[in-house]
Enzyme design. Sequence first.
Site, mmCIF file in Angstrom:
data_model
loop_
_atom_site.group_PDB
_atom_site.id
_atom_site.type_symbol
_atom_site.label_atom_id
_atom_site.label_comp_id
_atom_site.label_asym_id
_atom_site.label_seq_id
_atom_site.Cartn_x
_atom_site.Cartn_y
_atom_site.Cartn_z
ATOM 1 N N GLY A 15 0.930 -1.178 -0.025
ATOM 2 C CA GLY A 15 0.112 -0.028 -0.039
ATOM 3 C C GLY A 15 0.940 1.085 0.090
ATOM 4 O O GLY A 15 0.317 2.159 0.606
ATOM 5 N N MET B 265 -4.313 -6.502 -7.070
ATOM 6 C CA MET B 265 -3.871 -7.684 -7.753
ATOM 7 C C MET B 265 -5.044 -8.614 -8.097
ATOM 8 O O MET B 265 -4.545 -10.012 -8.184
ATOM 9 C CB MET B 265 -2.796 -8.473 -7.105
ATOM 10 C CG MET B 265 -1.663 -7.671 -6.715
ATOM 11 S SD MET B 265 -0.761 -6.451 -7.939
ATOM 12 C CE MET B 265 0.126 -7.710 -8.867
ATOM 13 N N ARG B 266 -6.042 -8.244 -8.354
ATOM 14 C CA ARG B 266 -7.312 -9.099 -8.702
ATOM 15 C C ARG B 266 -7.668 -8.464 -10.346
ATOM 16 O O ARG B 266 -7.596 -7.117 -10.380
ATOM 17 C CB ARG B 266 -8.621 -9.068 -7.928
ATOM 18 C CG ARG B 266 -8.235 -9.616 -6.440
ATOM 19 C CD ARG B 266 -7.502 -10.859 -6.469
ATOM 20 N NE ARG B 266 -8.210 -12.084 -6.882
ATOM 21 C CZ ARG B 266 -7.824 -13.232 -7.295
ATOM 22 N NH1 ARG B 266 -6.410 -13.445 -6.804
ATOM 23 N NH2 ARG B 266 -8.466 -14.140 -7.787
ATOM 24 N N HIS C 274 0.118 0.966 -13.244
ATOM 25 C CA HIS C 274 0.854 -0.300 -13.702
ATOM 26 C C HIS C 274 2.272 0.015 -14.017
ATOM 27 O O HIS C 274 2.643 0.931 -14.519
ATOM 28 C CB HIS C 274 0.252 -0.644 -15.122
ATOM 29 C CG HIS C 274 0.662 -1.791 -15.710
ATOM 30 N ND1 HIS C 274 0.242 -3.210 -15.107
ATOM 31 C CD2 HIS C 274 1.624 -2.315 -16.554
ATOM 32 C CE1 HIS C 274 1.062 -4.100 -15.976
ATOM 33 N NE2 HIS C 274 1.918 -3.465 -16.840
HETATM 34 C C1 GAR Z 1 3.302 -0.936 -7.462
HETATM 35 O O1 GAR Z 1 4.545 -1.251 -8.176
HETATM 36 C C2 GAR Z 1 2.219 -0.973 -8.676
HETATM 37 O O2 GAR Z 1 2.695 -0.454 -9.787
HETATM 38 C C3 GAR Z 1 2.262 -2.502 -8.854
HETATM 39 O O3 GAR Z 1 2.162 -3.066 -7.619
HETATM 40 C C4 GAR Z 1 2.880 -2.254 -6.801
HETATM 41 C C5 GAR Z 1 2.091 -2.041 -5.438
HETATM 42 O O4 GAR Z 1 2.984 -1.465 -4.600
HETATM 43 N N1 GAR Z 1 0.956 -2.947 -9.493
HETATM 44 C C6 GAR Z 1 0.670 -3.715 -10.325
HETATM 45 O O5 GAR Z 1 1.525 -4.737 -10.586
HETATM 46 C C7 GAR Z 1 -0.654 -3.743 -10.897
HETATM 47 N N2 GAR Z 1 -0.732 -4.783 -12.118
HETATM 48 P P1 GAR Z 1 2.394 -0.688 -3.258
HETATM 49 O O6 GAR Z 1 1.222 -1.668 -2.658
HETATM 50 O O7 GAR Z 1 3.501 -0.257 -2.443
HETATM 51 O O8 GAR Z 1 1.522 0.507 -3.877
#
Ligand code: GAR
Length: 197
Positions: free
Chosen positions: A13, A89-90, A108
């Site tokens: 988060g 991640m869904r 993304h």
């Molecule tokens: C981030 O790097 C975001 O871009 C990626 O997950 C991470 C979450 O980090 N999102 C994806 O891969 C979506 N397919 P966070 O929970 O520390 O914000």
Amino acid sequence: MRRRVAILISGSGSNMVRLIESMAGDHPGVAALAVSNNPEAAGLTKAEALGVPVAIVSHKGRPKAEFEAELDAVLRDARIEVICLAGFMRVLSAGFVARWTGKILNIHPSLLPLFKGLDTHAQALASGMAVHGCTVHLVTPALDDGPILGQAVIPIRRGDTPDRLAARLLPLEHRLYPAVLRGFLEGVAEKTVILEG
Ligand code: GAR
């Protein structure tokens, strides 16, 4: 009227924290709810510490339609107007997305339309490209598609690994997403661009 924003997470988060922190003062949005599909998400306690109500809607052991119906109900109960996916991640179904058309943003970790899906940093390294980055876009039924609202770009350096790229990119994600959200809520048509290094 400030628009009520929900942030959907699955993990640490860190992007959610930056979005919440950005929605202070005279911001056109208010962080009204943080939702996780994962009861263990570290981001849940961070949202609570920042005074944002949290909800857990687990996807485990139930049909996707039931998970999404509960998610939709939780969002509507909180009178949410805009949804920010931040490490959520869904994959949301076309039906869910249709109910929130034009109101869901996602971040993304690649320069879309390149490198959709998972392992984006490894995909970028394997491509031989000289730059990498992240994208904030409007969510449409197709995965990691939809109109691009902003992008941040970093160089790929000799010796970079997926982990090193991820670590260098995350601080730019933290700048990009709040900037794009503010522009989106203010109706700014110009795309946000951040270039580093
Ligand atoms: C981030 O790097 C975001 O871009 C990626 O997950 C991470 C979450 O980090 N999102 C994806 O891969 C979506 N397919 P966070 O929970 O520390 O914000």
